[in-house]
Design a protein around this motif. Structure first.
Motif, PDB file in Angstrom:
ATOM      1  N   TYR A  20       0.841  -1.201   0.000  1.00 36.56           N
ATOM      2  CA  TYR A  20       0.000   0.000   0.000  1.00 36.56           C
ATOM      3  C   TYR A  20       0.878   1.255   0.000  1.00 36.56           C
ATOM      4  CZ  TYR A  20      -3.855  -3.131   1.439  1.00 36.56           C
ATOM      5  OH  TYR A  20      -4.790  -4.131   1.515  1.00 36.56           O
ATOM      6  N   GLU A  21       1.975   1.204   0.721  1.00 31.79           N
ATOM      7  CA  GLU A  21       2.902   2.343   0.740  1.00 31.79           C
ATOM      8  C   GLU A  21       3.532   2.539  -0.644  1.00 31.79           C
ATOM      9  OE1 GLU A  21       7.026   3.852   2.874  1.00 31.79           O
ATOM     10  OE2 GLU A  21       6.113   1.987   3.553  1.00 31.79           O
ATOM     11  N   GLN A  22       3.966   1.450  -1.272  1.00 32.62           N
ATOM     12  CA  GLN A  22       4.567   1.535  -2.614  1.00 32.62           C
ATOM     13  C   GLN A  22       3.596   2.139  -3.616  1.00 32.62           C
ATOM     14  OE1 GLN A  22       5.548  -2.581  -3.354  1.00 32.62           O
ATOM     15  NE2 GLN A  22       7.738  -2.187  -3.089  1.00 32.62           N
ATOM     16  N   GLN A  23       2.314   1.845  -3.439  1.00 33.35           N
ATOM     17  CA  GLN A  23       1.285   2.334  -4.353  1.00 33.35           C
ATOM     18  C   GLN A  23       0.842   3.762  -4.022  1.00 33.35           C
ATOM     19  OE1 GLN A  23       0.281   0.587  -7.156  1.00 33.35           O
ATOM     20  NE2 GLN A  23       2.058  -0.576  -6.482  1.00 33.35           N
ATOM     21  N   GLY A  24       1.403   4.335  -2.960  1.00 33.79           N
ATOM     22  CA  GLY A  24       1.048   5.699  -2.578  1.00 33.79           C
ATOM     23  C   GLY A  24      -0.262   5.804  -1.824  1.00 33.79           C
ATOM     24  N   LEU A  25      -0.707   4.689  -1.237  1.00 33.18           N
ATOM     25  CA  LEU A  25      -1.973   4.676  -0.504  1.00 33.18           C
ATOM     26  C   LEU A  25      -1.777   4.944   0.981  1.00 33.18           C
ATOM     27  CD1 LEU A  25      -3.530   1.549  -2.243  1.00 33.18           C
ATOM     28  CD2 LEU A  25      -3.765   3.964  -2.885  1.00 33.18           C
ATOM     29  N   LEU A  26      -0.635   4.584   1.511  1.00 30.24           N
ATOM     30  CA  LEU A  26      -0.265   4.857   2.910  1.00 30.24           C
ATOM     31  C   LEU A  26       1.030   5.661   2.908  1.00 30.24           C
ATOM     32  CD1 LEU A  26      -0.745   1.499   4.891  1.00 30.24           C
ATOM     33  CD2 LEU A  26      -2.040   3.604   5.154  1.00 30.24           C
ATOM     34  N   ILE A  49      -8.956   1.231   2.216  1.00 27.99           N
ATOM     35  CA  ILE A  49      -8.221   0.641   1.085  1.00 27.99           C
ATOM     36  C   ILE A  49      -8.747  -0.756   0.793  1.00 27.99           C
ATOM     37  CG2 ILE A  49      -5.971  -0.252   0.327  1.00 27.99           C
ATOM     38  CD1 ILE A  49      -4.723   2.098   2.020  1.00 27.99           C
ATOM     39  N   ARG A  50      -8.884  -1.555   1.829  1.00 29.50           N
ATOM     40  CA  ARG A  50      -9.336  -2.937   1.641  1.00 29.50           C
ATOM     41  C   ARG A  50     -10.755  -2.977   1.088  1.00 29.50           C
ATOM     42  NH1 ARG A  50      -7.206  -6.493   6.606  1.00 29.50           N
ATOM     43  NH2 ARG A  50      -7.424  -8.153   5.093  1.00 29.50           N
ATOM     44  N   GLY A  51     -11.610  -2.080   1.585  1.00 25.66           N
ATOM     45  CA  GLY A  51     -12.978  -2.024   1.071  1.00 25.66           C
ATOM     46  C   GLY A  51     -13.027  -1.639  -0.396  1.00 25.66           C
ATOM     47  N   LEU A  52     -12.225  -0.662  -0.767  1.00 29.48           N
ATOM     48  CA  LEU A  52     -12.194  -0.226  -2.164  1.00 29.48           C
ATOM     49  C   LEU A  52     -11.572  -1.291  -3.065  1.00 29.48           C
ATOM     50  CD1 LEU A  52     -11.238   3.486  -1.471  1.00 29.48           C
ATOM     51  CD2 LEU A  52     -13.422   2.673  -2.408  1.00 29.48           C
ATOM     52  N   ASP A  54     -11.780  -4.508  -2.441  1.00 27.08           N
ATOM     53  CA  ASP A  54     -12.832  -5.527  -2.510  1.00 27.08           C
ATOM     54  C   ASP A  54     -13.906  -5.142  -3.515  1.00 27.08           C
ATOM     55  OD1 ASP A  54     -11.551  -7.088  -0.635  1.00 27.08           O
ATOM     56  OD2 ASP A  54     -12.867  -6.516   1.027  1.00 27.08           O
ATOM     57  N   ALA A  55     -14.100  -3.828  -3.714  1.00 26.79           N
ATOM     58  CA  ALA A  55     -15.080  -3.352  -4.694  1.00 26.79           C
ATOM     59  C   ALA A  55     -14.557  -3.485  -6.121  1.00 26.79           C
ATOM     60  CB  ALA A  55     -15.446  -1.894  -4.403  1.00 26.79           C
ATOM     61  N   GLY A  56     -13.297  -3.909  -6.263  1.00 24.45           N
ATOM     62  CA  GLY A  56     -12.732  -4.132  -7.577  1.00 24.45           C
ATOM     63  C   GLY A  56     -11.992  -2.950  -8.162  1.00 24.45           C
ATOM     64  N   LEU A  57     -11.753  -1.922  -7.350  1.00 26.50           N
ATOM     65  CA  LEU A  57     -11.051  -0.752  -7.866  1.00 26.50           C
ATOM     66  C   LEU A  57      -9.554  -0.987  -7.891  1.00 26.50           C
ATOM     67  CD1 LEU A  57     -13.607   0.827  -6.039  1.00 26.50           C
ATOM     68  CD2 LEU A  57     -12.659   2.468  -7.621  1.00 26.50           C
ATOM     69  N   PRO A  58      -8.880  -0.515  -8.928  1.00 25.16           N
ATOM     70  CA  PRO A  58      -7.419  -0.609  -8.972  1.00 25.16           C
ATOM     71  C   PRO A  58      -6.800   0.449  -8.058  1.00 25.16           C
ATOM     72  CG  PRO A  58      -8.216   0.477 -10.938  1.00 25.16           C
ATOM     73  CD  PRO A  58      -9.428   0.034 -10.159  1.00 25.16           C
ATOM     74  N   THR A  59      -5.547   0.245  -7.720  1.00 30.29           N
ATOM     75  CA  THR A  59      -4.892   1.169  -6.782  1.00 30.29           C
ATOM     76  C   THR A  59      -4.800   2.587  -7.334  1.00 30.29           C
ATOM     77  OG1 THR A  59      -2.714   0.447  -7.564  1.00 30.29           O
ATOM     78  CG2 THR A  59      -3.580  -0.618  -5.570  1.00 30.29           C
ATOM     79  N   ILE A  82     -13.986  12.557  -7.967  1.00 27.90           N
ATOM     80  CA  ILE A  82     -14.182  11.232  -7.368  1.00 27.90           C
ATOM     81  C   ILE A  82     -15.387  10.547  -7.995  1.00 27.90           C
ATOM     82  CG2 ILE A  82     -14.674  10.022  -5.212  1.00 27.90           C
ATOM     83  CD1 ILE A  82     -11.796  11.320  -5.599  1.00 27.90           C
ATOM     84  N   LEU A  83     -16.467  11.291  -8.176  1.00 28.59           N
ATOM     85  CA  LEU A  83     -17.658  10.706  -8.799  1.00 28.59           C
ATOM     86  C   LEU A  83     -17.343  10.224 -10.207  1.00 28.59           C
ATOM     87  CD1 LEU A  83     -20.382  13.192  -7.566  1.00 28.59           C
ATOM     88  CD2 LEU A  83     -19.934  10.883  -6.735  1.00 28.59           C
ATOM     89  N   SER A  84     -16.542  10.963 -10.928  1.00 27.06           N
ATOM     90  CA  SER A  84     -16.141  10.569 -12.271  1.00 27.06           C
ATOM     91  C   SER A  84     -15.299   9.296 -12.233  1.00 27.06           C
ATOM     92  CB  SER A  84     -15.350  11.708 -12.928  1.00 27.06           C
ATOM     93  OG  SER A  84     -14.868  11.303 -14.178  1.00 27.06           O
ATOM     94  N   ALA A  85     -14.356   9.227 -11.307  1.00 26.10           N
ATOM     95  CA  ALA A  85     -13.509   8.032 -11.176  1.00 26.10           C
ATOM     96  C   ALA A  85     -14.344   6.810 -10.810  1.00 26.10           C
ATOM     97  CB  ALA A  85     -12.414   8.259 -10.131  1.00 26.10           C
TER      98      ALA A  85
END
Length: 121
Positions: A20-26, A49-52, A54-59, A82-85
């Motif tokens: 998650y850190e490598q991906q810039g999420l943490l 992060i885990r919920g998103l 699980d929803a199938g979103l890419p990092t 965000i709504l667009s993404a």
């Protein structure tokens, strides 16, 4: 808190936290000893992060959405970017579902034809 503490509190392995850190999420800070230090809110961030995921979103999409996410529930501020993404990711998933449905239907036809051929003989 340390990576081990965050791992225990969040249920995510240290390996996942580093990913998650490598991906810039943490974004932990580094202490004088070079060890990662996480703020108490990191537990909530990991849950988001885990919920998103699980929803199938890419990092990449999660990185956009995360600054607007609040709490461990899927609550996101309704900013246009965000709504667009989210809409884009939903369209992407809908396309995957259509493709998988077509594949499943094709397999069903093969199974039915093969089953019928077996019982003709």
């Amino acid at each position: 808190m340390s990576i081990g503490e965050l791992s225990q509190r969040s249920g995510a392995s240290p390996r996942m936290l580093r990913y998650y850190e490598q991906q810039g999420l943490l974004n932990p800070v580094r202490g004088d000893n070079g060890y990662r230090r996480y703020c108490p809110d990191a537990v909530t961030t990991v849950a988001q992060i885990r919920g998103l995921l699980d929803a199938g979103l890419p990092t990449d999409a999660i990185r956009q959405i995360l600054p607007c996410a609040h709490g461990s529930e899927p609550t996101i501020d309704p900013c246009p970017e965000i709504l667009s993404a989210l809409a884009h990711e939903k369209e992407r998933l809908d396309e995957r579902i259509r493709h998988l449905s077509t594949s499943r239907d094709t397999l069903d036809r093969y199974l039915i034809a093969t089953h019928a051929a077996l019982h003709r003989d």
